[in-house]
Design a protein around this motif. Structure first.
Motif, PDB file in Angstrom:
ATOM      1  N   GLN A  48       0.866  -1.292  -0.034  1.00  0.00           N
ATOM      2  CA  GLN A  48      -0.030  -0.161  -0.043  1.00  0.00           C
ATOM      3  C   GLN A  48       1.068   1.309  -0.051  1.00  0.00           C
ATOM      4  O   GLN A  48       1.943   1.415   0.676  1.00  0.00           O
ATOM      5  CB  GLN A  48      -1.002   0.131   1.334  1.00  0.00           C
ATOM      6  CG  GLN A  48      -1.798   1.089   1.326  1.00  0.00           C
ATOM      7  CD  GLN A  48      -2.630   1.199   2.721  1.00  0.00           C
ATOM      8  OE1 GLN A  48      -1.956   1.157   3.676  1.00  0.00           O
ATOM      9  NE2 GLN A  48      -3.836   1.547   2.557  1.00  0.00           N
ATOM     10  N   ASN A  49       0.530   2.153  -0.671  1.00  0.00           N
ATOM     11  CA  ASN A  49       1.272   3.597  -0.886  1.00  0.00           C
ATOM     12  C   ASN A  49       0.309   4.594  -0.246  1.00  0.00           C
ATOM     13  O   ASN A  49      -0.790   4.717  -0.626  1.00  0.00           O
ATOM     14  CB  ASN A  49       1.331   3.893  -2.400  1.00  0.00           C
ATOM     15  CG  ASN A  49       2.393   5.238  -2.523  1.00  0.00           C
ATOM     16  OD1 ASN A  49       2.894   5.565  -1.372  1.00  0.00           O
ATOM     17  ND2 ASN A  49       2.195   5.892  -3.633  1.00  0.00           N
ATOM     18  N   ILE A  50       0.746   5.399   0.674  1.00  0.00           N
ATOM     19  CA  ILE A  50      -0.109   6.310   1.485  1.00  0.00           C
ATOM     20  C   ILE A  50       0.511   7.425   1.081  1.00  0.00           C
ATOM     21  O   ILE A  50       1.544   7.792   1.037  1.00  0.00           O
ATOM     22  CB  ILE A  50       0.226   6.053   3.013  1.00  0.00           C
ATOM     23  CG1 ILE A  50      -0.391   4.740   3.354  1.00  0.00           C
ATOM     24  CG2 ILE A  50      -0.495   7.439   3.864  1.00  0.00           C
ATOM     25  CD1 ILE A  50      -0.163   4.443   4.947  1.00  0.00           C
ATOM     26  N   ARG A  51      -0.378   8.352   0.555  1.00  0.00           N
ATOM     27  CA  ARG A  51      -0.161   9.732   0.179  1.00  0.00           C
ATOM     28  C   ARG A  51      -0.687  10.925   1.125  1.00  0.00           C
ATOM     29  O   ARG A  51      -1.932  10.595   1.537  1.00  0.00           O
ATOM     30  CB  ARG A  51      -0.446  10.124  -1.430  1.00  0.00           C
ATOM     31  CG  ARG A  51       0.267   9.378  -2.126  1.00  0.00           C
ATOM     32  CD  ARG A  51      -0.318   9.636  -3.798  1.00  0.00           C
ATOM     33  NE  ARG A  51       0.378   8.582  -4.914  1.00  0.00           N
ATOM     34  CZ  ARG A  51      -0.224   7.767  -5.342  1.00  0.00           C
ATOM     35  NH1 ARG A  51      -1.287   7.345  -4.824  1.00  0.00           N
ATOM     36  NH2 ARG A  51       0.438   7.019  -6.437  1.00  0.00           N
ATOM     37  N   LEU A  83      -7.843   5.579  -3.121  1.00  0.00           N
ATOM     38  CA  LEU A  83      -8.942   5.649  -2.483  1.00  0.00           C
ATOM     39  C   LEU A  83      -8.452   7.188  -1.669  1.00  0.00           C
ATOM     40  O   LEU A  83      -7.772   7.029  -0.631  1.00  0.00           O
ATOM     41  CB  LEU A  83      -9.491   4.811  -1.578  1.00  0.00           C
ATOM     42  CG  LEU A  83     -10.672   5.127  -0.777  1.00  0.00           C
ATOM     43  CD1 LEU A  83     -12.156   5.583  -1.627  1.00  0.00           C
ATOM     44  CD2 LEU A  83     -11.272   3.856   0.067  1.00  0.00           C
ATOM     45  N   GLY A  84      -9.082   8.054  -1.803  1.00  0.00           N
ATOM     46  CA  GLY A  84      -8.909   9.476  -0.587  1.00  0.00           C
ATOM     47  C   GLY A  84      -9.930   9.816   0.172  1.00  0.00           C
ATOM     48  O   GLY A  84     -11.018   9.026   0.152  1.00  0.00           O
ATOM     49  N   LEU A 117       2.092   9.953  10.545  1.00  0.00           N
ATOM     50  CA  LEU A 117       2.439   9.017   9.566  1.00  0.00           C
ATOM     51  C   LEU A 117       4.192   8.784   9.632  1.00  0.00           C
ATOM     52  O   LEU A 117       4.383   7.656   9.341  1.00  0.00           O
ATOM     53  CB  LEU A 117       2.184   9.757   8.214  1.00  0.00           C
ATOM     54  CG  LEU A 117       0.618   9.568   7.482  1.00  0.00           C
ATOM     55  CD1 LEU A 117       0.609  10.461   6.441  1.00  0.00           C
ATOM     56  CD2 LEU A 117       0.442   8.227   7.244  1.00  0.00           C
ATOM     57  N   ASN A 118       4.800   9.939  10.228  1.00  0.00           N
ATOM     58  CA  ASN A 118       6.074   9.673  10.462  1.00  0.00           C
ATOM     59  C   ASN A 118       6.374   8.566  11.557  1.00  0.00           C
ATOM     60  O   ASN A 118       7.011   7.570  11.547  1.00  0.00           O
ATOM     61  CB  ASN A 118       6.741  10.997  10.903  1.00  0.00           C
ATOM     62  CG  ASN A 118       7.093  11.817   9.777  1.00  0.00           C
ATOM     63  OD1 ASN A 118       6.741  11.621   8.481  1.00  0.00           O
ATOM     64  ND2 ASN A 118       7.374  13.020  10.005  1.00  0.00           N
ATOM     65  N   LEU A 119       5.514   8.688  12.674  1.00  0.00           N
ATOM     66  CA  LEU A 119       5.641   7.646  13.876  1.00  0.00           C
ATOM     67  C   LEU A 119       5.265   6.367  13.611  1.00  0.00           C
ATOM     68  O   LEU A 119       5.655   5.398  13.999  1.00  0.00           O
ATOM     69  CB  LEU A 119       4.795   8.233  14.855  1.00  0.00           C
ATOM     70  CG  LEU A 119       5.591   9.464  15.706  1.00  0.00           C
ATOM     71  CD1 LEU A 119       4.488  10.213  16.567  1.00  0.00           C
ATOM     72  CD2 LEU A 119       6.830   9.600  16.183  1.00  0.00           C
ATOM     73  N   ASN A 120       4.120   6.239  12.575  1.00  0.00           N
ATOM     74  CA  ASN A 120       3.467   4.959  12.412  1.00  0.00           C
ATOM     75  C   ASN A 120       3.502   4.077  11.149  1.00  0.00           C
ATOM     76  O   ASN A 120       3.314   3.035  11.151  1.00  0.00           O
ATOM     77  CB  ASN A 120       2.030   4.929  12.918  1.00  0.00           C
ATOM     78  CG  ASN A 120       1.802   5.404  14.346  1.00  0.00           C
ATOM     79  OD1 ASN A 120       1.824   4.740  15.247  1.00  0.00           O
ATOM     80  ND2 ASN A 120       1.488   7.129  14.417  1.00  0.00           N
ATOM     81  N   PHE A 121       3.910   4.877  10.128  1.00  0.00           N
ATOM     82  CA  PHE A 121       4.089   4.433   8.842  1.00  0.00           C
ATOM     83  C   PHE A 121       5.354   4.460   8.182  1.00  0.00           C
ATOM     84  O   PHE A 121       5.388   4.496   7.036  1.00  0.00           O
ATOM     85  CB  PHE A 121       2.744   4.959   8.038  1.00  0.00           C
ATOM     86  CG  PHE A 121       1.509   4.390   8.540  1.00  0.00           C
ATOM     87  CD1 PHE A 121       1.093   3.479   7.797  1.00  0.00           C
ATOM     88  CD2 PHE A 121       0.849   5.113   9.357  1.00  0.00           C
ATOM     89  CE1 PHE A 121      -0.362   2.905   8.185  1.00  0.00           C
ATOM     90  CE2 PHE A 121      -0.645   4.589   9.681  1.00  0.00           C
ATOM     91  CZ  PHE A 121      -1.064   3.340   9.222  1.00  0.00           C
ATOM     92  N   THR A 130      -5.105   8.203   0.101  1.00  0.00           N
ATOM     93  CA  THR A 130      -4.320   9.649   0.052  1.00  0.00           C
ATOM     94  C   THR A 130      -5.635  10.188   1.000  1.00  0.00           C
ATOM     95  O   THR A 130      -6.700  10.022   1.279  1.00  0.00           O
ATOM     96  CB  THR A 130      -4.699  10.346  -0.918  1.00  0.00           C
ATOM     97  OG1 THR A 130      -4.094   9.572  -2.322  1.00  0.00           O
ATOM     98  CG2 THR A 130      -4.423  11.601  -0.940  1.00  0.00           C
ATOM     99  N   VAL A 131      -4.768  10.881   2.160  1.00  0.00           N
ATOM    100  CA  VAL A 131      -5.518  11.626   3.148  1.00  0.00           C
ATOM    101  C   VAL A 131      -5.320  13.291   2.730  1.00  0.00           C
ATOM    102  O   VAL A 131      -4.239  13.783   2.799  1.00  0.00           O
ATOM    103  CB  VAL A 131      -5.134  11.571   4.604  1.00  0.00           C
ATOM    104  CG1 VAL A 131      -5.693  12.277   5.581  1.00  0.00           C
ATOM    105  CG2 VAL A 131      -5.311   9.847   4.648  1.00  0.00           C
ATOM    106  N   ASP A 132      -6.413  14.291   2.624  1.00  0.00           N
ATOM    107  CA  ASP A 132      -6.327  15.486   2.564  1.00  0.00           C
ATOM    108  C   ASP A 132      -6.170  16.201   3.765  1.00  0.00           C
ATOM    109  O   ASP A 132      -6.673  15.558   5.075  1.00  0.00           O
ATOM    110  CB  ASP A 132      -7.753  16.110   2.027  1.00  0.00           C
ATOM    111  CG  ASP A 132      -7.933  15.548   0.491  1.00  0.00           C
ATOM    112  OD1 ASP A 132      -7.277  14.663   0.092  1.00  0.00           O
ATOM    113  OD2 ASP A 132      -8.792  16.123  -0.245  1.00  0.00           O
TER     114      ASP A 132
END
Length: 517
Positions: A2-5, A190-191, A243-247, A219-221
């Motif tokens: 999974q790619n998180i943006r 999916l955003g 996101l830095n801490l958990n992903f 993606t999260v806005d």
């Protein structure tokens, strides 16, 4: 995998706060800061049919916005948003890799076909496309499935779950994500776009990410400091840190904090945003936010009143704001018609031959106390206070038109006059509708009092504490009475006109913006 943006929408959604007038150099610096921070997608504003203004983040063409993009793009995707009926697709230049890469297209549930056709045409010009349907909470399960089926046919880069009215709870997120994820083609990202009406955006965004959707990019806005129309958006600095801490992400929070310090905080000092009960209530009923704003602007409604009014909005009126319909509800809510002939006759006898001094709660009651006392000693008027009980002067009567002010009465040192929209016992109850309507910007207790006095045969009245609204916002003798609805010269001019229109000769005992207009 999974790619998180992470997508920043400060320059687009945040523009509702300052009319998109960030200033050219500020725009470039914000874009540069977000790029250096490693934000995956930076949205630089709206594509709109507007005249080009380099200081605003509303763009008429892609060529115009290229001037604010950094030379080193660092693998960042740059995006713009378009509402299909607000932008002429024929003006959109083919994608050439030097402007925006992604166009996010919004549409309502009643113009899905037109919105998807706009998406198709933009896609044919080489752009990545995100379908962002307005108010996903307004769709039934069947409606969501049908929409996803149409989106699959188009096969865009992304599809976004947009909680337009900020009304989403955890169970709603679970339901909608399940419906979409299980039916949307797996290679469509999916955003999620959230608002802060119920102070849940950060929690919901974490829950969304923690679902670890298999084989699905997400993606999260978010925006810097949550900048966006009150109550605002998810804060990107919080999301980046999470996101830095958990992903395992490596977003540079310092770049975001610098941008907030230099560019966003100065805006919030002038036009604040954040959680507010009326916007919680609009979310509670899944309504267009303008209904809450419209009722707030009336200036005489408590949060409880707004709650009751919003609860009465018909389902078919919820999605698109209808000002006329809102005014009908407001009038009906205020419509407590009674026969007040006996009360009026009694008051008319008590007013006969008397000089009348009307007290409003302006700061000049304190700053010009000596002048008011001298006038009372010389003229011995009958004193009537409008919507409050004065602390430093003895009133013969207190006249109330606001339920929220009436409810706070701790003591009644004088007889109370109240209009019929107020629930509670008063010495004299007067028909609300016969006194309202004399002021173009809503109801106002002072104007209604002057209207009553004129009806009862009074031809002259003195005013004290009717200060009007100055630029510093400190307008009340008792700061607890402060009205947080923004008011200024336009309101002062309308009040001056309304005061003169009541047909009385009015004398101002204390300084007033109403007298100057």
């Amino acid at each position: 995998m999974q790619n998180i943006r992470l997508l920043d929408c400060t320059l687009r959604d945040g523009g509702y706060i300052n009319d998109w007038n960030f200033g050219f150099e500020n725009i470039r610096d914000i874009v540069s800061s977000l790029t250096r921070a490693g934000v995956d997608i930076v949205e630089v504003g709206f594509l709109r049919n507007v005249d080009y203004d380099p200081d605003r983040t509303r763009w008429n063409t892609v060529k115009e916005l290229k001037s604010i993009l950094p030379a080193d793009r660092r693998n960042v995707l740059f995006s713009g948003m378009a509402l299909h009926n607000f932008y002429d697709i024929d003006k959109l230049e083919p994608w050439d890799g030097t402007g925006i890469d992604l166009i996010r297209v919004t549409f309502h549930d009643y113009d899905i076909t037109e919105g998807l056709e706009f998406c198709r045409k933009a896609q044919e010009k080489g752009y990545k496309i995100s379908c962002n349907p307005i108010n996903i909470m307004g769709y039934s399960d069947e409606g969501v499935l049908w929409l996803v089926e149409q989106v699959n046919k188009l096969h865009p880069f992304a599809f976004s779950i947009v909680d337009t009215f900020g009304s989403m709870h955890q169970q709603d997120l679970d339901r909608i994500v399940s419906l979409v994820d299980n039916n949307l083609a797996k290679d469509i990202s999916l955003g999620l776009h959230l608002h802060e009406n119920m102070a849940q955006s950060f929690s919901l965004a974490q829950s969304f990410l923690n679902k670890h959707l298999v084989g699905r990019d997400v993606t999260v806005d978010a925006s810097l400091l949550g900048m966006g129309r009150t109550p605002g958006n998810l804060c990107i600095e919080l999301m980046a840190d999470y996101l830095n801490l958990n992903f395992g992400k490596q977003y540079d929070i310092d770049c975001m904090l610098d941008a907030i310090q230099d560019h966003i905080l100065p805006i919030r000092e002038k036009e604040p945003w954040g959680y507010s009960p009326p916007y919680f209530l609009s979310a509670r009923y899944n309504l267009h936010r303008n209904y809450a704003e419209h009722f707030l602007s009336k200036g005489d409604l408590s949060n409880r009143d707004i709650n009751h009014l919003l609860s009465r909005i018909a389902p078919e009126k919820k999605t698109a704001f209808d000002a006329s319909y809102a005014d009908e509800l407001y009038a009906a809510y205020k419509d407590h018609r009674i026969n007040d002939a006996a009360a009026r006759a009694s008051l008319q006898k008590k007013l006969a031959g008397r000089t009348v001094l009307c007290l409003a709660p302006g700061a000049s009651l304190s700053t010009h106390k000596a002048q008011i006392e001298a006038y009372i000693a010389a003229e011995r008027p009958l004193v009537i206070a409008a919507n409050f009980i004065p602390a430093d002067f003895s009133a013969d009567y207190a006249f109330f038109t606001s339920g929220k002010r009436f409810e706070k009465l701790a003591a009644r040192p004088c007889p109370v006059l109240a209009t019929s929209n107020i629930a509670g016992k008063a010495d004299y109850v007067l028909d609300y509708n016969s006194l309202a309507g004399a002021f173009q910007l809503g109801s106002n207790s002072l104007v209604m009092l002057l209207h009553l006095l004129a009806d009862l045969g009074v031809r002259e009245a003195a005013l004290a504490g009717a200060d009007g609204y100055g630029p510093d916002g400190e307008n009340y003798a008792d700061k607890r009475m402060k009205n947080h609805t923004p008011r200024g010269s336009e309101y002062n001019a309308a009040m001056a006109k309304a005061i003169r229109a009541q047909g009385l000769t009015v004398r101002f005992i204390t300084p007033s913006h109403y007298e100057k207009e």
